[in-house]
Scaffold this motif. Structure first.
Motif, mmCIF file in Angstrom:
data_model
loop_
_atom_site.group_PDB
_atom_site.id
_atom_site.type_symbol
_atom_site.label_atom_id
_atom_site.label_comp_id
_atom_site.label_asym_id
_atom_site.label_seq_id
_atom_site.Cartn_x
_atom_site.Cartn_y
_atom_site.Cartn_z
ATOM 1 N N ARG A 52 0.843 -1.196 0.000
ATOM 2 C CA ARG A 52 0.000 0.000 0.000
ATOM 3 C C ARG A 52 0.877 1.245 0.000
ATOM 4 O O ARG A 52 2.006 1.219 0.507
ATOM 5 C CB ARG A 52 -0.934 -0.004 1.222
ATOM 6 C CG ARG A 52 -2.133 -0.923 1.060
ATOM 7 C CD ARG A 52 -2.869 -1.146 2.361
ATOM 8 N NE ARG A 52 -2.063 -1.947 3.268
ATOM 9 C CZ ARG A 52 -2.003 -3.273 3.250
ATOM 10 N NH1 ARG A 52 -2.732 -3.953 2.403
ATOM 11 N NH2 ARG A 52 -1.234 -3.932 4.081
ATOM 12 N N TYR A 176 -4.976 -5.919 -8.236
ATOM 13 C CA TYR A 176 -4.633 -4.818 -7.330
ATOM 14 C C TYR A 176 -3.216 -4.933 -6.766
ATOM 15 O O TYR A 176 -2.721 -4.024 -6.133
ATOM 16 C CB TYR A 176 -5.620 -4.783 -6.144
ATOM 17 C CG TYR A 176 -5.758 -6.138 -5.462
ATOM 18 C CD1 TYR A 176 -4.831 -6.571 -4.523
ATOM 19 C CD2 TYR A 176 -6.807 -6.998 -5.792
ATOM 20 C CE1 TYR A 176 -4.934 -7.813 -3.931
ATOM 21 C CE2 TYR A 176 -6.917 -8.249 -5.203
ATOM 22 C CZ TYR A 176 -5.981 -8.643 -4.279
ATOM 23 O OH TYR A 176 -6.079 -9.882 -3.701
ATOM 24 N N GLN A 214 3.333 -16.707 -0.620
ATOM 25 C CA GLN A 214 2.265 -15.746 -0.960
ATOM 26 C C GLN A 214 0.930 -16.467 -1.067
ATOM 27 O O GLN A 214 -0.097 -15.973 -0.617
ATOM 28 C CB GLN A 214 2.580 -15.044 -2.278
ATOM 29 C CG GLN A 214 3.802 -14.159 -2.229
ATOM 30 C CD GLN A 214 3.695 -13.070 -1.203
ATOM 31 O OE1 GLN A 214 2.605 -12.634 -0.851
ATOM 32 N NE2 GLN A 214 4.824 -12.627 -0.693
ATOM 33 N N THR A 251 -0.031 -17.645 3.524
ATOM 34 C CA THR A 251 -1.443 -17.381 3.442
ATOM 35 C C THR A 251 -2.034 -18.244 2.346
ATOM 36 O O THR A 251 -1.375 -18.513 1.365
ATOM 37 C CB THR A 251 -1.649 -15.906 3.076
ATOM 38 O OG1 THR A 251 -1.291 -15.106 4.181
ATOM 39 C CG2 THR A 251 -3.064 -15.578 2.722
ATOM 40 N N GLN A 280 -11.261 -11.151 0.071
ATOM 41 C CA GLN A 280 -11.089 -9.783 -0.481
ATOM 42 C C GLN A 280 -12.400 -9.042 -0.714
ATOM 43 O O GLN A 280 -12.477 -7.849 -0.444
ATOM 44 C CB GLN A 280 -10.259 -9.753 -1.776
ATOM 45 C CG GLN A 280 -8.947 -10.508 -1.740
ATOM 46 C CD GLN A 280 -7.931 -9.991 -0.742
ATOM 47 O OE1 GLN A 280 -8.149 -9.000 -0.068
ATOM 48 N NE2 GLN A 280 -6.792 -10.678 -0.615
ATOM 49 N N ASP A 318 -8.884 -11.581 4.642
ATOM 50 C CA ASP A 318 -8.525 -10.190 4.338
ATOM 51 C C ASP A 318 -9.611 -9.624 3.439
ATOM 52 O O ASP A 318 -10.210 -10.365 2.648
ATOM 53 C CB ASP A 318 -7.224 -10.102 3.513
ATOM 54 C CG ASP A 318 -5.989 -10.539 4.271
ATOM 55 O OD1 ASP A 318 -6.076 -10.811 5.479
ATOM 56 O OD2 ASP A 318 -4.923 -10.611 3.625
ATOM 57 N N SER A 352 -5.586 0.750 -2.291
ATOM 58 C CA SER A 352 -4.523 1.707 -2.576
ATOM 59 C C SER A 352 -4.005 1.393 -3.978
ATOM 60 O O SER A 352 -3.493 0.298 -4.222
ATOM 61 C CB SER A 352 -3.434 1.518 -1.510
ATOM 62 O OG SER A 352 -2.249 2.179 -1.859
HETATM 63 N N1 SAH Z 1 -0.317 -13.001 -1.107
HETATM 64 C C1 SAH Z 1 -0.040 -12.447 0.190
HETATM 65 C C2 SAH Z 1 0.320 -10.987 0.179
HETATM 66 C C3 SAH Z 1 -0.753 -10.077 -0.212
HETATM 67 S S1 SAH Z 1 -0.686 -8.597 0.631
HETATM 68 C C4 SAH Z 1 -1.163 -12.683 1.093
HETATM 69 O O1 SAH Z 1 -2.264 -12.988 0.643
HETATM 70 O O2 SAH Z 1 -0.960 -12.536 2.309
HETATM 71 C C5 SAH Z 1 -1.774 -8.904 1.997
HETATM 72 C C6 SAH Z 1 -3.137 -8.279 1.856
HETATM 73 O O3 SAH Z 1 -3.010 -6.902 1.530
HETATM 74 C C7 SAH Z 1 -3.970 -8.864 0.734
HETATM 75 O O4 SAH Z 1 -4.614 -10.036 1.099
HETATM 76 C C8 SAH Z 1 -4.953 -7.741 0.458
HETATM 77 O O5 SAH Z 1 -6.092 -7.828 1.281
HETATM 78 C C9 SAH Z 1 -4.160 -6.488 0.837
HETATM 79 N N2 SAH Z 1 -3.733 -5.745 -0.368
HETATM 80 C C10 SAH Z 1 -2.958 -6.169 -1.388
HETATM 81 N N3 SAH Z 1 -2.831 -5.200 -2.321
HETATM 82 C C11 SAH Z 1 -3.538 -4.139 -1.887
HETATM 83 C C12 SAH Z 1 -3.801 -2.841 -2.410
HETATM 84 N N4 SAH Z 1 -3.322 -2.449 -3.590
HETATM 85 N N5 SAH Z 1 -4.565 -1.999 -1.668
HETATM 86 C C13 SAH Z 1 -5.069 -2.384 -0.481
HETATM 87 N N6 SAH Z 1 -4.871 -3.593 0.057
HETATM 88 C C14 SAH Z 1 -4.111 -4.471 -0.630
#
Ligand code: SAH
Length: 489
Positions: A52, A176, A214, A251, A280, A318, A352
Protein backbone atom coordinates in the motif's frame (compact mmCIF):
# COMPACT_ATOMS: atom_id res chain seq x y z
CA UNK A 1 38.75 -1.81 16.85
CA UNK A 2 35.12 -1.37 17.95
CA UNK A 3 32.65 -3.88 16.52
CA UNK A 4 30.88 -2.88 13.35
CA UNK A 5 27.17 -2.36 13.88
CA UNK A 6 24.03 -2.66 11.79
CA UNK A 7 20.58 -1.18 12.36
CA UNK A 8 17.53 -2.49 10.51
CA UNK A 9 13.91 -1.37 10.24
CA UNK A 10 11.44 -3.85 8.84
CA UNK A 11 7.91 -3.17 7.63
CA UNK A 12 5.42 -5.39 5.83
CA UNK A 13 4.66 -9.07 5.86
CA UNK A 14 6.22 -12.20 7.39
CA UNK A 15 8.40 -12.63 4.29
CA UNK A 16 10.09 -9.36 5.16
CA UNK A 17 10.61 -10.35 8.78
CA UNK A 18 12.28 -13.53 7.57
CA UNK A 19 14.37 -11.68 4.98
CA UNK A 20 15.63 -9.31 7.68
CA UNK A 21 16.62 -12.25 9.86
CA UNK A 22 18.63 -13.73 7.00
CA UNK A 23 20.30 -10.46 6.04
CA UNK A 24 21.37 -9.86 9.64
CA UNK A 25 22.61 -13.44 9.96
CA UNK A 26 24.83 -12.87 6.89
CA UNK A 27 26.16 -9.54 8.17
CA UNK A 28 26.96 -11.06 11.53
CA UNK A 29 29.18 -13.55 9.75
CA UNK A 30 31.00 -10.47 8.47
CA UNK A 31 31.56 -9.27 12.05
CA UNK A 32 28.55 -6.98 12.52
CA UNK A 33 26.47 -6.77 15.65
CA UNK A 34 22.92 -5.50 15.83
CA UNK A 35 22.16 -2.08 17.32
CA UNK A 36 18.86 -0.34 17.91
CA UNK A 37 20.32 3.12 17.44
CA UNK A 38 20.64 4.37 13.86
CA UNK A 39 22.88 7.23 15.06
CA UNK A 40 25.54 4.70 16.17
CA UNK A 41 25.20 2.23 13.31
CA UNK A 42 27.78 1.73 10.54
CA UNK A 43 25.14 0.20 8.29
CA UNK A 44 21.48 1.27 8.28
CA UNK A 45 18.96 -0.85 6.38
CA UNK A 46 15.29 -0.37 5.56
CA UNK A 47 13.50 -3.54 4.55
CA UNK A 48 10.48 -2.17 2.75
CA UNK A 49 6.88 -2.94 1.73
CA UNK A 50 5.02 -1.80 -1.41
CA UNK A 51 1.61 -3.35 -0.88
CA UNK A 52 0.00 0.00 0.00
CA UNK A 53 1.11 3.56 -0.67
CA UNK A 54 1.06 4.48 3.01
CA UNK A 55 3.76 1.92 3.79
CA UNK A 56 5.97 3.45 1.12
CA UNK A 57 5.44 7.02 2.28
CA UNK A 58 6.29 6.05 5.86
CA UNK A 59 9.50 4.48 4.63
CA UNK A 60 10.52 7.58 2.66
CA UNK A 61 10.02 9.69 5.81
CA UNK A 62 12.00 7.24 7.94
CA UNK A 63 14.87 7.12 5.44
CA UNK A 64 14.82 10.92 5.26
CA UNK A 65 15.14 11.17 9.04
CA UNK A 66 18.05 8.75 9.16
CA UNK A 67 19.97 10.49 6.40
CA UNK A 68 20.76 13.30 8.86
CA UNK A 69 23.16 10.82 10.54
CA UNK A 70 24.78 10.14 7.19
CA UNK A 71 25.23 13.84 6.50
CA UNK A 72 27.15 14.05 9.78
CA UNK A 73 29.06 10.85 9.11
CA UNK A 74 29.36 10.06 5.39
CA UNK A 75 31.07 6.73 6.13
CA UNK A 76 27.72 5.25 7.13
CA UNK A 77 26.13 2.95 4.58
CA UNK A 78 22.38 3.41 4.12
CA UNK A 79 20.43 0.79 2.16
CA UNK A 80 16.85 0.51 0.94
CA UNK A 81 16.14 -3.18 0.40
CA UNK A 82 13.20 -5.44 -0.41
CA UNK A 83 9.96 -4.78 -2.26
CA UNK A 84 10.15 -1.00 -2.72
CA UNK A 85 13.71 -1.34 -3.98
CA UNK A 86 12.66 -3.89 -6.58
CA UNK A 87 9.56 -1.96 -7.64
CA UNK A 88 10.81 1.64 -7.61
CA UNK A 89 14.56 1.72 -8.03
CA UNK A 90 14.47 5.00 -10.00
CA UNK A 91 12.08 6.66 -7.60
CA UNK A 92 14.19 5.68 -4.59
CA UNK A 93 17.32 7.11 -6.25
CA UNK A 94 15.43 10.30 -7.07
CA UNK A 95 13.69 10.85 -3.71
CA UNK A 96 16.53 9.85 -1.39
CA UNK A 97 19.68 10.31 -3.50
CA UNK A 98 22.03 9.92 -0.54
CA UNK A 99 21.11 6.24 -0.22
CA UNK A 100 24.12 3.98 -0.94
CA UNK A 101 22.41 0.69 -1.74
CA UNK A 102 19.16 -0.32 -3.42
CA UNK A 103 18.72 -4.10 -3.25
CA UNK A 104 15.65 -6.03 -4.43
CA UNK A 105 14.00 -9.03 -2.76
CA UNK A 106 15.75 -11.50 -5.05
CA UNK A 107 19.26 -10.13 -4.44
CA UNK A 108 19.50 -9.95 -0.66
CA UNK A 109 22.32 -12.51 -0.55
CA UNK A 110 24.61 -9.89 -2.09
CA UNK A 111 24.23 -7.39 0.75
CA UNK A 112 27.44 -8.18 2.70
CA UNK A 113 29.48 -7.85 -0.48
CA UNK A 114 27.70 -4.68 -1.58
CA UNK A 115 28.32 -3.10 1.82
CA UNK A 116 32.04 -3.77 1.38
CA UNK A 117 32.03 -2.30 -2.13
CA UNK A 118 30.29 0.87 -0.92
CA UNK A 119 32.79 1.22 1.93
CA UNK A 120 35.74 0.80 -0.41
CA UNK A 121 34.57 2.81 -3.42
CA UNK A 122 31.98 5.21 -1.96
CA UNK A 123 29.96 4.46 -5.08
CA UNK A 124 26.25 3.61 -4.73
CA UNK A 125 25.39 -0.01 -5.50
CA UNK A 126 22.22 -1.38 -7.07
CA UNK A 127 21.18 -5.02 -7.23
CA UNK A 128 17.82 -5.86 -8.71
CA UNK A 129 16.15 -8.82 -10.34
CA UNK A 130 14.64 -8.74 -13.81
CA UNK A 131 11.12 -7.38 -14.36
CA UNK A 132 8.42 -9.95 -15.17
CA UNK A 133 8.43 -8.95 -18.85
CA UNK A 134 12.17 -8.31 -19.24
CA UNK A 135 13.21 -11.83 -20.25
CA UNK A 136 12.06 -15.44 -20.49
CA UNK A 137 10.33 -16.95 -17.47
CA UNK A 138 13.36 -19.08 -16.75
CA UNK A 139 15.72 -16.09 -16.79
CA UNK A 140 13.40 -14.03 -14.59
CA UNK A 141 13.11 -16.97 -12.16
CA UNK A 142 16.87 -17.32 -12.02
CA UNK A 143 17.24 -13.62 -11.20
CA UNK A 144 15.11 -14.04 -8.05
CA UNK A 145 17.34 -16.07 -5.81
CA UNK A 146 15.65 -18.01 -3.03
CA UNK A 147 17.52 -16.70 -0.06
CA UNK A 148 17.34 -19.15 2.82
CA UNK A 149 20.81 -19.62 4.26
CA UNK A 150 21.92 -19.76 7.90
CA UNK A 151 19.25 -18.91 10.43
CA UNK A 152 19.77 -16.52 13.31
CA UNK A 153 17.66 -17.15 16.41
CA UNK A 154 18.60 -13.75 17.83
CA UNK A 155 16.75 -11.95 15.06
CA UNK A 156 13.49 -13.76 15.58
CA UNK A 157 10.60 -12.33 17.60
CA UNK A 158 11.16 -15.31 19.93
CA UNK A 159 13.85 -18.01 19.73
CA UNK A 160 11.30 -20.82 19.72
CA UNK A 161 9.21 -19.57 16.79
CA UNK A 162 10.43 -19.22 13.22
CA UNK A 163 9.19 -18.53 9.73
CA UNK A 164 10.22 -20.95 7.01
CA UNK A 165 9.84 -20.01 3.37
CA UNK A 166 8.40 -22.82 1.28
CA UNK A 167 7.71 -20.77 -1.80
CA UNK A 168 9.01 -17.54 -3.28
CA UNK A 169 7.19 -15.21 -5.68
CA UNK A 170 3.61 -15.25 -6.88
CA UNK A 171 1.86 -16.06 -10.16
CA UNK A 172 -1.70 -15.16 -9.26
CA UNK A 173 -1.60 -11.60 -10.66
CA UNK A 174 -4.58 -10.31 -8.68
CA UNK A 175 -5.12 -7.00 -10.45
CA UNK A 176 -4.63 -4.82 -7.33
CA UNK A 177 -1.42 -6.43 -6.11
CA UNK A 178 2.27 -5.58 -6.59
CA UNK A 179 3.62 -8.86 -5.20
CA UNK A 180 4.12 -10.71 -8.54
CA UNK A 181 6.44 -7.90 -9.65
CA UNK A 182 8.20 -7.25 -6.34
CA UNK A 183 8.82 -10.93 -5.58
CA UNK A 184 8.98 -12.45 -9.05
CA UNK A 185 7.70 -15.77 -10.42
CA UNK A 186 6.26 -18.41 -8.10
CA UNK A 187 8.83 -21.10 -7.27
CA UNK A 188 8.46 -23.85 -4.67
CA UNK A 189 11.57 -24.88 -2.73
CA UNK A 190 12.79 -28.46 -2.65
CA UNK A 191 11.06 -30.32 0.21
CA UNK A 192 14.37 -31.84 1.39
CA UNK A 193 15.82 -28.35 1.88
CA UNK A 194 12.75 -27.20 3.76
CA UNK A 195 12.68 -30.22 6.08
CA UNK A 196 16.42 -29.86 6.69
CA UNK A 197 15.92 -26.21 7.60
CA UNK A 198 13.17 -27.18 10.03
CA UNK A 199 15.53 -29.74 11.64
CA UNK A 200 18.20 -27.05 12.02
CA UNK A 201 15.68 -24.69 13.59
CA UNK A 202 14.47 -27.36 16.03
CA UNK A 203 18.13 -27.97 16.88
CA UNK A 204 18.35 -24.28 17.79
CA UNK A 205 15.41 -24.68 20.19
CA UNK A 206 12.60 -23.81 17.84
CA UNK A 207 9.21 -25.32 18.71
CA UNK A 208 6.89 -23.72 16.21
CA UNK A 209 7.41 -23.12 12.51
CA UNK A 210 5.19 -21.01 10.30
CA UNK A 211 5.52 -21.97 6.67
CA UNK A 212 5.20 -18.92 4.48
CA UNK A 213 4.37 -18.35 0.84
CA UNK A 214 2.26 -15.75 -0.96
CA UNK A 215 -0.24 -18.50 -1.72
CA UNK A 216 1.25 -21.21 0.46
CA UNK A 217 -1.33 -23.87 -0.37
CA UNK A 218 -0.35 -23.65 -4.05
CA UNK A 219 2.99 -25.17 -2.99
CA UNK A 220 3.96 -28.06 -5.23
CA UNK A 221 7.43 -29.35 -5.94
CA UNK A 222 7.85 -31.29 -9.15
CA UNK A 223 10.72 -33.75 -8.75
CA UNK A 224 11.04 -34.14 -12.50
CA UNK A 225 10.53 -37.92 -12.36
CA UNK A 226 6.76 -37.95 -12.10
CA UNK A 227 6.74 -37.39 -8.34
CA UNK A 228 5.17 -34.26 -6.87
CA UNK A 229 5.30 -33.04 -3.29
CA UNK A 230 2.23 -31.04 -2.22
CA UNK A 231 1.89 -28.91 0.92
CA UNK A 232 0.01 -31.77 2.61
CA UNK A 233 2.95 -34.13 1.87
CA UNK A 234 5.43 -31.56 3.11
CA UNK A 235 3.73 -31.01 6.45
CA UNK A 236 3.32 -34.77 6.93
CA UNK A 237 7.08 -35.16 6.56
CA UNK A 238 7.73 -32.28 8.90
CA UNK A 239 5.36 -33.73 11.45
CA UNK A 240 7.89 -36.50 12.13
CA UNK A 241 10.62 -34.07 13.24
CA UNK A 242 11.11 -34.82 16.93
CA UNK A 243 11.01 -31.72 19.13
CA UNK A 244 8.83 -29.73 16.76
CA UNK A 245 5.53 -28.92 18.47
CA UNK A 246 3.57 -26.76 16.10
CA UNK A 247 3.24 -26.24 12.36
CA UNK A 248 1.35 -23.29 10.86
CA UNK A 249 1.10 -22.05 7.30
CA UNK A 250 0.04 -18.73 5.72
CA UNK A 251 -1.44 -17.38 3.44
CA UNK A 252 -3.89 -19.56 1.54
CA UNK A 253 -5.52 -19.01 -1.83
CA UNK A 254 -9.20 -20.10 -1.75
CA UNK A 255 -9.09 -21.98 -5.06
CA UNK A 256 -6.14 -24.13 -3.96
CA UNK A 257 -7.69 -25.33 -0.68
CA UNK A 258 -7.69 -29.01 -1.56
CA UNK A 259 -9.12 -31.84 0.54
CA UNK A 260 -5.75 -33.56 0.97
CA UNK A 261 -4.52 -30.43 2.75
CA UNK A 262 -7.62 -30.13 4.94
CA UNK A 263 -7.33 -33.82 5.85
CA UNK A 264 -3.68 -33.29 6.83
CA UNK A 265 -4.65 -30.33 9.03
CA UNK A 266 -7.27 -32.47 10.75
CA UNK A 267 -5.16 -35.60 11.17
CA UNK A 268 -1.76 -34.19 12.12
CA UNK A 269 -1.76 -33.22 15.76
CA UNK A 270 1.05 -30.66 15.46
CA UNK A 271 -0.72 -28.67 12.76
CA UNK A 272 -2.47 -25.57 14.09
CA UNK A 273 -6.20 -25.64 13.34
CA UNK A 274 -6.24 -22.25 11.73
CA UNK A 275 -6.59 -21.19 8.11
CA UNK A 276 -6.01 -17.68 6.79
CA UNK A 277 -7.89 -17.66 3.49
CA UNK A 278 -8.48 -14.10 2.24
CA UNK A 279 -11.66 -13.57 0.19
CA UNK A 280 -11.09 -9.78 -0.48
CA UNK A 281 -14.72 -9.03 -1.45
CA UNK A 282 -18.22 -10.50 -1.21
CA UNK A 283 -19.27 -9.33 -4.68
CA UNK A 284 -18.71 -11.39 -7.84
CA UNK A 285 -18.26 -8.34 -10.09
CA UNK A 286 -15.52 -7.01 -7.82
CA UNK A 287 -13.84 -10.43 -7.55
CA UNK A 288 -13.85 -10.60 -11.33
CA UNK A 289 -12.18 -7.20 -11.69
CA UNK A 290 -9.67 -8.30 -9.05
CA UNK A 291 -9.09 -11.42 -11.19
CA UNK A 292 -9.47 -13.69 -8.20
CA UNK A 293 -10.60 -16.76 -10.19
CA UNK A 294 -13.40 -17.72 -7.79
CA UNK A 295 -16.96 -16.59 -7.14
CA UNK A 296 -18.44 -15.78 -3.74
CA UNK A 297 -20.45 -18.99 -4.04
CA UNK A 298 -17.28 -21.01 -4.55
CA UNK A 299 -15.65 -19.30 -1.58
CA UNK A 300 -18.68 -20.14 0.58
CA UNK A 301 -18.46 -23.75 -0.56
CA UNK A 302 -14.75 -23.81 0.32
CA UNK A 303 -15.43 -22.34 3.75
CA UNK A 304 -18.06 -24.98 4.39
CA UNK A 305 -15.63 -27.71 3.31
CA UNK A 306 -12.90 -26.34 5.66
CA UNK A 307 -15.27 -26.48 8.62
CA UNK A 308 -16.69 -29.85 7.71
CA UNK A 309 -13.30 -31.50 7.19
CA UNK A 310 -11.53 -29.80 10.09
CA UNK A 311 -14.05 -29.57 12.92
CA UNK A 312 -13.40 -26.53 15.12
CA UNK A 313 -11.03 -24.87 12.65
CA UNK A 314 -10.63 -21.09 12.97
CA UNK A 315 -10.71 -19.18 9.70
CA UNK A 316 -9.64 -15.60 9.05
CA UNK A 317 -9.75 -13.39 5.99
CA UNK A 318 -8.53 -10.19 4.34
CA UNK A 319 -10.76 -7.62 2.66
CA UNK A 320 -10.09 -4.70 0.38
CA UNK A 321 -12.80 -2.02 0.53
CA UNK A 322 -13.25 0.69 -2.08
CA UNK A 323 -11.74 -1.25 -4.96
CA UNK A 324 -12.37 0.29 -8.40
CA UNK A 325 -16.07 0.24 -9.27
CA UNK A 326 -17.21 -1.01 -5.84
CA UNK A 327 -20.82 0.24 -5.52
CA UNK A 328 -23.01 0.47 -2.40
CA UNK A 329 -24.63 -2.73 -3.61
CA UNK A 330 -21.26 -4.53 -4.00
CA UNK A 331 -20.26 -3.39 -0.53
CA UNK A 332 -23.58 -4.58 0.91
CA UNK A 333 -22.75 -8.06 -0.41
CA UNK A 334 -19.37 -7.92 1.33
CA UNK A 335 -21.12 -6.92 4.57
CA UNK A 336 -23.44 -9.90 4.16
CA UNK A 337 -20.56 -12.29 3.63
CA UNK A 338 -18.69 -11.03 6.70
CA UNK A 339 -21.79 -11.24 8.85
CA UNK A 340 -22.42 -14.82 7.81
CA UNK A 341 -18.89 -16.23 7.44
CA UNK A 342 -17.98 -15.88 11.14
CA UNK A 343 -14.27 -15.35 10.63
CA UNK A 344 -12.12 -15.43 13.76
CA UNK A 345 -10.75 -12.09 12.57
CA UNK A 346 -10.30 -10.14 9.36
CA UNK A 347 -7.68 -7.71 8.13
CA UNK A 348 -9.47 -4.90 6.33
CA UNK A 349 -7.64 -2.56 3.95
CA UNK A 350 -8.69 0.48 1.94
CA UNK A 351 -7.79 0.01 -1.71
CA UNK A 352 -4.52 1.71 -2.58
CA UNK A 353 -3.78 2.06 -6.27
CA UNK A 354 -0.33 0.68 -7.15
CA UNK A 355 1.47 1.65 -10.31
CA UNK A 356 2.37 -1.24 -12.58
CA UNK A 357 -0.67 -3.33 -11.57
CA UNK A 358 -3.43 -4.26 -14.00
CA UNK A 359 -6.04 -2.47 -11.87
CA UNK A 360 -4.08 0.79 -12.14
CA UNK A 361 -3.91 0.35 -15.93
CA UNK A 362 -7.50 -0.71 -16.49
CA UNK A 363 -9.78 0.82 -13.89
CA UNK A 364 -10.06 4.29 -12.35
CA UNK A 365 -9.60 4.46 -8.56
CA UNK A 366 -13.11 5.89 -8.37
CA UNK A 367 -14.27 5.31 -4.78
CA UNK A 368 -13.71 8.50 -2.74
CA UNK A 369 -11.40 8.25 0.28
CA UNK A 370 -14.28 9.19 2.60
CA UNK A 371 -16.34 6.27 1.29
CA UNK A 372 -13.39 3.88 1.66
CA UNK A 373 -12.99 5.01 5.26
CA UNK A 374 -16.69 4.62 6.04
CA UNK A 375 -16.87 1.17 4.46
CA UNK A 376 -13.74 0.12 6.33
CA UNK A 377 -15.34 1.13 9.65
CA UNK A 378 -18.69 -0.49 8.86
CA UNK A 379 -17.09 -3.77 7.87
CA UNK A 380 -14.85 -3.69 10.92
CA UNK A 381 -17.87 -3.20 13.21
CA UNK A 382 -19.54 -6.37 11.86
CA UNK A 383 -16.28 -8.31 12.07
CA UNK A 384 -15.63 -7.09 15.61
CA UNK A 385 -19.04 -8.31 16.77
CA UNK A 386 -18.28 -11.72 15.24
CA UNK A 387 -14.77 -11.79 16.73
CA UNK A 388 -16.26 -11.15 20.16
CA UNK A 389 -18.78 -13.98 19.76
CA UNK A 390 -16.01 -16.24 18.43
CA UNK A 391 -13.73 -15.50 21.39
CA UNK A 392 -16.50 -15.73 24.01
CA UNK A 393 -17.34 -19.29 22.99
CA UNK A 394 -14.01 -20.28 24.56
CA UNK A 395 -15.00 -19.11 28.04
CA UNK A 396 -15.11 -22.13 30.36
CA UNK A 397 -12.92 -24.22 28.07
CA UNK A 398 -9.26 -25.01 28.40
CA UNK A 399 -6.74 -24.24 25.67
CA UNK A 400 -3.16 -25.20 24.96
CA UNK A 401 -0.93 -22.13 24.73
CA UNK A 402 2.65 -21.78 23.52
CA UNK A 403 3.88 -19.00 25.81
CA UNK A 404 5.59 -16.20 23.88
CA UNK A 405 6.55 -13.92 26.76
CA UNK A 406 5.28 -10.77 28.43
CA UNK A 407 2.04 -9.33 27.07
CA UNK A 408 1.98 -5.90 25.45
CA UNK A 409 0.36 -4.40 28.55
CA UNK A 410 3.12 -5.89 30.68
CA UNK A 411 5.86 -4.55 28.42
CA UNK A 412 4.49 -1.02 28.77
CA UNK A 413 4.43 -0.98 32.57
CA UNK A 414 7.01 -1.17 35.35
CA UNK A 415 6.58 -3.36 38.38
CA UNK A 416 8.23 -4.54 41.59
CA UNK A 417 10.65 -7.45 41.31
CA UNK A 418 8.28 -10.00 42.90
CA UNK A 419 5.34 -9.06 40.65
CA UNK A 420 3.87 -11.94 38.61
CA UNK A 421 3.76 -10.70 35.03
CA UNK A 422 1.01 -11.04 32.46
CA UNK A 423 2.18 -13.42 29.74
CA UNK A 424 0.82 -14.01 26.27
CA UNK A 425 0.78 -16.76 23.70
CA UNK A 426 -1.38 -18.39 21.05
CA UNK A 427 -3.74 -21.34 21.19
CA UNK A 428 -3.94 -24.20 18.70
CA UNK A 429 -6.60 -22.17 16.84
CA UNK A 430 -4.37 -19.07 16.72
CA UNK A 431 -6.33 -17.19 19.37
CA UNK A 432 -4.27 -14.85 21.56
CA UNK A 433 -4.44 -15.74 25.26
CA UNK A 434 -3.14 -13.76 28.25
CA UNK A 435 -2.69 -14.91 31.85
CA UNK A 436 -0.61 -14.09 34.91
CA UNK A 437 2.28 -16.52 35.31
CA UNK A 438 6.01 -16.58 36.04
CA UNK A 439 8.16 -15.53 33.13
CA UNK A 440 10.05 -18.83 33.18
CA UNK A 441 7.09 -20.43 31.40
CA UNK A 442 8.10 -18.56 28.25
CA UNK A 443 8.72 -21.05 25.44
CA UNK A 444 6.63 -23.75 27.09
CA UNK A 445 3.23 -25.07 26.11
CA UNK A 446 0.78 -24.77 28.99
CA UNK A 447 -2.90 -25.43 29.59
CA UNK A 448 -4.93 -22.30 30.26
CA UNK A 449 -8.52 -22.25 31.56
CA UNK A 450 -10.32 -19.43 29.76
CA UNK A 451 -12.32 -17.20 32.10
CA UNK A 452 -13.15 -14.17 29.99
CA UNK A 453 -12.75 -12.87 26.44
CA UNK A 454 -12.70 -9.73 24.35
CA UNK A 455 -12.89 -9.64 20.57
CA UNK A 456 -9.12 -10.02 20.36
CA UNK A 457 -8.01 -11.85 23.48
CA UNK A 458 -8.83 -14.78 25.75
CA UNK A 459 -8.18 -14.11 29.44
CA UNK A 460 -7.39 -17.10 31.60
CA UNK A 461 -5.53 -18.88 34.35
CA UNK A 462 -2.70 -21.37 33.96
CA UNK A 463 -3.46 -24.78 35.48
CA UNK A 464 -1.66 -24.92 38.81
CA UNK A 465 0.03 -28.23 38.03
CA UNK A 466 1.82 -26.39 35.23
CA UNK A 467 3.33 -23.99 37.72
CA UNK A 468 5.04 -26.55 39.93
CA UNK A 469 8.18 -28.41 39.11
CA UNK A 470 9.38 -25.87 36.61
CA UNK A 471 12.91 -24.90 37.39
CA UNK A 472 13.96 -21.36 36.67
CA UNK A 473 15.92 -21.00 33.49
CA UNK A 474 18.14 -17.99 33.11
CA UNK A 475 16.78 -15.66 30.45
CA UNK A 476 19.33 -15.30 27.70
CA UNK A 477 20.51 -11.71 27.44
CA UNK A 478 19.36 -11.38 23.88
CA UNK A 479 19.09 -8.15 22.01
CA UNK A 480 16.29 -8.24 19.48
CA UNK A 481 15.43 -5.77 16.76
CA UNK A 482 13.01 -3.23 18.16
CA UNK A 483 11.58 -1.82 15.02
CA UNK A 484 9.45 -4.41 13.40
CA UNK A 485 6.05 -3.27 12.27
CA UNK A 486 3.77 -5.80 10.71
CA UNK A 487 0.78 -5.15 8.52
CA UNK A 488 -0.26 -8.71 8.95
CA UNK A 489 -0.06 -10.98 11.89
N1 SAH B 1 -0.32 -13.00 -1.11
C1 SAH B 1 -0.04 -12.45 0.19
C2 SAH B 1 0.32 -10.99 0.18
C3 SAH B 1 -0.75 -10.08 -0.21
S1 SAH B 1 -0.69 -8.60 0.63
C4 SAH B 1 -1.16 -12.68 1.09
O1 SAH B 1 -2.26 -12.99 0.64
O2 SAH B 1 -0.96 -12.54 2.31
C5 SAH B 1 -1.77 -8.90 2.00
C6 SAH B 1 -3.14 -8.28 1.86
O3 SAH B 1 -3.01 -6.90 1.53
C7 SAH B 1 -3.97 -8.86 0.73
O4 SAH B 1 -4.61 -10.04 1.10
C8 SAH B 1 -4.95 -7.74 0.46
O5 SAH B 1 -6.09 -7.83 1.28
C9 SAH B 1 -4.16 -6.49 0.84
N2 SAH B 1 -3.73 -5.75 -0.37
C10 SAH B 1 -2.96 -6.17 -1.39
N3 SAH B 1 -2.83 -5.20 -2.32
C11 SAH B 1 -3.54 -4.14 -1.89
C12 SAH B 1 -3.80 -2.84 -2.41
N4 SAH B 1 -3.32 -2.45 -3.59
N5 SAH B 1 -4.56 -2.00 -1.67
C13 SAH B 1 -5.07 -2.38 -0.48
N6 SAH B 1 -4.87 -3.59 0.06
C14 SAH B 1 -4.11 -4.47 -0.63
Amino acid sequence: MPAKTVYIETVGCQMNVLDSELVIAALKKDGYTLTDSPADADVILFNTCSVRELAEEKTYSAVGRVLQHKRRDPAKVVGVIGCMAQKDQEKVRHRVPLVDMVVGTGQLAKIPELVRVVQETRQPQYALSLGRKDASRHEVEASFESYDPARDPQMRPTPFQAFVRVQIGCDKFCTYCVVPSTRGPEQSRHPDHIVQEVRTLVGQGCKEVTLIGQTVNSYVFDHGDGRRTRLSDLISRMHDVAGLERIKFVTNFPKDMTNDLLDAVRELSKVVKYLHVPVQSGCDDVLKRMKLLYTVGEYREMLHRCRERVPGVAVSSDFIVGFCGETDESFRKTMELVAEAKFKNSFIFKYSERSGTKAAERYPDDVPEETKKRRNNELLAVQNANSLADHRQWIGKSVSVLVEGRSKREQRSHHEADHVPQLTGRTMTDHIAVFDAPERLTGRTVTVDVEDASGFTLYGRVRTEELVGVTGEAELPIQRPRRVSLDLV
